[in-house]
Design a protein around this motif. Structure first.
Motif, PDB file in Angstrom:
ATOM      1  N   VAL A  43       0.745  -1.019  -0.037  1.00 54.31           N
ATOM      2  CA  VAL A  43      -0.082  -0.002  -0.026  1.00 54.31           C
ATOM      3  C   VAL A  43       0.848   1.170   0.116  1.00 54.31           C
ATOM      4  CG1 VAL A  43      -1.794   1.223   1.401  1.00 54.31           C
ATOM      5  CG2 VAL A  43      -2.116  -1.244   1.216  1.00 54.31           C
ATOM      6  N   LEU A  44       1.915   1.373   0.886  1.00 56.22           N
ATOM      7  CA  LEU A  44       2.712   2.602   0.821  1.00 56.22           C
ATOM      8  C   LEU A  44       3.387   2.771  -0.455  1.00 56.22           C
ATOM      9  CD1 LEU A  44       4.660   1.793   4.287  1.00 56.22           C
ATOM     10  CD2 LEU A  44       2.770   3.386   3.810  1.00 56.22           C
ATOM     11  N   GLU A  45       3.788   1.590  -1.277  1.00 55.76           N
ATOM     12  CA  GLU A  45       4.659   2.066  -2.398  1.00 55.76           C
ATOM     13  C   GLU A  45       3.371   2.398  -3.633  1.00 55.76           C
ATOM     14  OE1 GLU A  45       6.262  -1.731  -3.495  1.00 55.76           O
ATOM     15  OE2 GLU A  45       7.772  -1.790  -2.116  1.00 55.76           O
ATOM     16  N   TRP A  46       2.134   1.782  -3.390  1.00 52.24           N
ATOM     17  CA  TRP A  46       1.151   2.259  -4.300  1.00 52.24           C
ATOM     18  C   TRP A  46       0.910   3.722  -3.961  1.00 52.24           C
ATOM     19  CZ3 TRP A  46      -1.418  -0.700  -8.174  1.00 52.24           C
ATOM     20  CH2 TRP A  46      -2.471  -0.045  -8.902  1.00 52.24           C
ATOM     21  N   ILE A  47       0.927   4.160  -2.820  1.00 53.12           N
ATOM     22  CA  ILE A  47       0.197   5.604  -2.454  1.00 53.12           C
ATOM     23  C   ILE A  47       1.564   6.551  -2.924  1.00 53.12           C
ATOM     24  CG2 ILE A  47      -0.141   7.263  -0.711  1.00 53.12           C
ATOM     25  CD1 ILE A  47      -2.684   5.485  -1.319  1.00 53.12           C
ATOM     26  N   THR A  48       2.572   6.134  -2.699  1.00 58.00           N
ATOM     27  CA  THR A  48       3.789   6.861  -3.125  1.00 58.00           C
ATOM     28  C   THR A  48       3.547   7.284  -4.647  1.00 58.00           C
ATOM     29  OG1 THR A  48       5.100   6.126  -1.463  1.00 58.00           O
ATOM     30  CG2 THR A  48       6.232   7.253  -3.529  1.00 58.00           C
ATOM     31  N   ALA A  49       3.293   6.140  -5.571  1.00 56.27           N
ATOM     32  CA  ALA A  49       3.103   6.137  -6.896  1.00 56.27           C
ATOM     33  C   ALA A  49       2.172   6.921  -7.455  1.00 56.27           C
ATOM     34  CB  ALA A  49       3.157   4.818  -7.613  1.00 56.27           C
ATOM     35  N   TYR A  50       0.954   6.920  -6.567  1.00 52.04           N
ATOM     36  CA  TYR A  50      -0.072   7.696  -6.924  1.00 52.04           C
ATOM     37  C   TYR A  50       0.178   9.294  -6.653  1.00 52.04           C
ATOM     38  CZ  TYR A  50      -4.846   9.749  -6.631  1.00 52.04           C
ATOM     39  OH  TYR A  50      -5.989  10.394  -6.894  1.00 52.04           O
ATOM     40  N   LEU A  51       0.810   9.481  -5.404  1.00 50.87           N
ATOM     41  CA  LEU A  51       1.070  10.877  -5.036  1.00 50.87           C
ATOM     42  C   LEU A  51       1.966  11.270  -6.281  1.00 50.87           C
ATOM     43  CD1 LEU A  51       1.794  10.703  -1.249  1.00 50.87           C
ATOM     44  CD2 LEU A  51       0.195  12.019  -2.540  1.00 50.87           C
ATOM     45  N   ALA A  52       2.882  10.809  -7.119  1.00 45.82           N
ATOM     46  CA  ALA A  52       3.732  11.200  -7.719  1.00 45.82           C
ATOM     47  C   ALA A  52       3.006  11.570  -8.954  1.00 45.82           C
ATOM     48  CB  ALA A  52       4.862  10.184  -8.132  1.00 45.82           C
ATOM     49  N   ILE A  53       1.960  10.866  -9.189  1.00 45.39           N
ATOM     50  CA  ILE A  53       1.174  10.993 -10.730  1.00 45.39           C
ATOM     51  C   ILE A  53       0.292  12.161 -10.160  1.00 45.39           C
ATOM     52  CG2 ILE A  53      -0.684  10.139 -11.999  1.00 45.39           C
ATOM     53  CD1 ILE A  53       0.817   7.413 -11.492  1.00 45.39           C
ATOM     54  N   SER A  54      -0.360  12.229  -9.147  1.00 50.25           N
ATOM     55  CA  SER A  54      -1.314  13.398  -8.886  1.00 50.25           C
ATOM     56  C   SER A  54      -0.448  14.663  -8.949  1.00 50.25           C
ATOM     57  CB  SER A  54      -2.014  12.954  -7.526  1.00 50.25           C
ATOM     58  OG  SER A  54      -1.200  12.896  -6.538  1.00 50.25           O
ATOM     59  N   ASP A  55       0.699  14.631  -8.263  1.00 50.76           N
ATOM     60  CA  ASP A  55       1.366  15.893  -8.294  1.00 50.76           C
ATOM     61  C   ASP A  55       1.615  16.517  -9.513  1.00 50.76           C
ATOM     62  OD1 ASP A  55       1.504  15.880  -5.597  1.00 50.76           O
ATOM     63  OD2 ASP A  55       3.372  15.199  -5.195  1.00 50.76           O
ATOM     64  N   GLU A  56       2.002  15.804 -10.597  1.00 52.02           N
ATOM     65  CA  GLU A  56       2.271  16.043 -11.909  1.00 52.02           C
ATOM     66  C   GLU A  56       1.096  16.475 -12.528  1.00 52.02           C
ATOM     67  OE1 GLU A  56       5.140  16.472 -13.545  1.00 52.02           O
ATOM     68  OE2 GLU A  56       6.214  15.905 -11.695  1.00 52.02           O
ATOM     69  N   ARG A  57      -0.055  16.140 -12.341  1.00 59.19           N
ATOM     70  CA  ARG A  57      -1.328  16.460 -12.811  1.00 59.19           C
ATOM     71  C   ARG A  57      -1.622  17.787 -12.210  1.00 59.19           C
ATOM     72  NH1 ARG A  57      -4.150  12.427 -11.218  1.00 59.19           N
ATOM     73  NH2 ARG A  57      -5.125  13.370  -9.557  1.00 59.19           N
ATOM     74  N   GLU A  58      -1.685  18.012 -11.167  1.00 62.68           N
ATOM     75  CA  GLU A  58      -1.687  19.255 -10.283  1.00 62.68           C
ATOM     76  C   GLU A  58      -0.777  20.422 -10.925  1.00 62.68           C
ATOM     77  OE1 GLU A  58      -1.761  18.336  -6.307  1.00 62.68           O
ATOM     78  OE2 GLU A  58      -3.439  16.881  -6.397  1.00 62.68           O
ATOM     79  N   LYS A  59       0.420  19.863 -11.203  1.00 60.45           N
ATOM     80  CA  LYS A  59       0.916  20.856 -11.715  1.00 60.45           C
ATOM     81  C   LYS A  59       0.637  21.584 -13.045  1.00 60.45           C
ATOM     82  CE  LYS A  59       5.553  19.637  -9.343  1.00 60.45           C
ATOM     83  NZ  LYS A  59       6.568  18.961  -9.654  1.00 60.45           N
ATOM     84  N   ALA A  60       0.364  20.547 -13.773  1.00 62.31           N
ATOM     85  CA  ALA A  60      -0.181  21.010 -15.059  1.00 62.31           C
ATOM     86  C   ALA A  60      -1.534  21.900 -15.239  1.00 62.31           C
ATOM     87  CB  ALA A  60      -0.591  19.555 -16.041  1.00 62.31           C
ATOM     88  N   LEU A  61      -2.230  21.391 -13.973  1.00 64.18           N
ATOM     89  CA  LEU A  61      -3.606  22.075 -13.870  1.00 64.18           C
ATOM     90  C   LEU A  61      -3.259  23.513 -13.207  1.00 64.18           C
ATOM     91  CD1 LEU A  61      -5.695  19.242 -13.181  1.00 64.18           C
ATOM     92  CD2 LEU A  61      -5.910  20.380 -15.209  1.00 64.18           C
TER      93      LEU A  61
END
Length: 315
Positions: free
Chosen positions: A293-311
């Protein structure tokens, strides 16, 4: 307080589950006849089970008349306790039956709105990637948490300090004032004058609006006045329906801001007093399912941070 599983139970004389089921059913229907129909037993068998239970307890659980039965005060109290016991047995049994011998159960708790609006989207696809880990997600309304609550991992808001727990910070909280686009029509958009607005309140954060304006060095009256809601989820729903302006964490309303269903009333984000954390018992740090779960959440955060930067939503 922890339960010592190695300590023998002091009291060994218990009623059978059949007797408890017969009593619960009869108490719910207030009828031995209806209980017998539900249990697929005879009326005399139900009556006998209840009578043996009363004999063991040395208490009368029912008042009996020729035409009806009713619970005694002791019977009412016992009924509520027995109902909870039978529910626990049912849950434990169905949990065990629903998992094969090579699967693991991962127990997760989270604050309600955070669970619905961030955690569940974050865990999308996890079960497909880890089919042998079954998720059991519960919402926790209270602010406190400890390892004694028998969970594997928790997603909480606070200062990151929980007894005997390892905490990893996910992100800080920034709150924004949002409302339905139509709500701003025919209103003077001024933070110094709130007469035209309804400020939606969170019951557990009644000073939130005051702090929001204070961080901007704006002194206004009426920040404590407005409809109160128990959760951010309810407050966001009210804003979507045009009730007023909601002050909510940015991360929890990103979909509505992206779609235009909500807009920011004022271009300011107030830093909250706490942050969001993923936390787990220190003793579970090497657990395969917790690591997954920790690895999954870490990966999700990285993706969501990139998406938020773009927006343009990252603060």
């Amino acid at each position: 307080m922890k339960t010592d599983t190695n300590k023998p139970l002091a009291f060994r004389r218990y009623p059978s589950t059949t007797a408890l089921q017969c009593f619960e059913t009869a108490a719910r229907h207030l009828s031995f006849t209806n209980a017998a129909q539900e249990m697929h037993m005879t009326q005399s068998a139900i009556s006998k089970q209840v009578a043996q239970l009363e004999e063991m307890l040395n208490l009368s659980l029912f008042y009996r008349t020729p035409h009806r039965i009713s619970l005694t005060p002791a019977g009412k109290s016992y009924y509520l306790e027995v109902l909870e016991i039978l529910k626990h047995i049912e849950v434990a049994t169905t949990n065990l039956m629903s998992h094969s011998s090579n699967t693991e159960l991962l127990k997760i708790v989270s604050h309600p709105t955070f669970c619905a609006r961030w955690l569940i989207p974050a865990l999308s696809g996890f079960s497909q990637e880890y089919p042998l880990i079954n998720l059991d997600i519960k919402e926790l309304a209270g602010p406190f948490f400890s390892e004694d609550q028998n969970v594997d991992i928790a997603f909480l808001y606070g200062d990151g300090m929980w007894s005997n727990m390892e905490s990893i910070k996910l992100f800080d909280e920034y709150c924004v004032a949002v409302c339905q686009p139509q709500y701003l029509r025919d209103k003077t958009l001024s933070a110094e004058c709130l007469n035209d607005y309804v400020l939606l309140q969170i019951s557990s954060r009644l000073s939130a609006w005051y702090e929001y304006f204070k961080q901007q060095d704006i002194s206004v009256d009426g920040t404590f006045v407005g409809p109160r809601f128990e959760t951010f989820h309810a407050c966001i729903s009210a804003a979507l329906l045009g009730y007023g302006i909601a002050l909510v964490p940015l991360r929890l309303v990103e979909p509505e801001l992206q779609s235009g269903a909500l807009v920011m009333a004022w271009d300011y984000a107030a830093k909250g007093r706490g942050s969001y954390y993923v936390t787990y018992p220190v003793s579970s740090g090497q657990s395969h399912k917790v690591k997954a779960v920790l690895e999954w959440i870490t990966a999700y955060l990285a993706i969501s941070d990139e998406r938020e930067k773009a927006l343009g939503l990252v603060l």
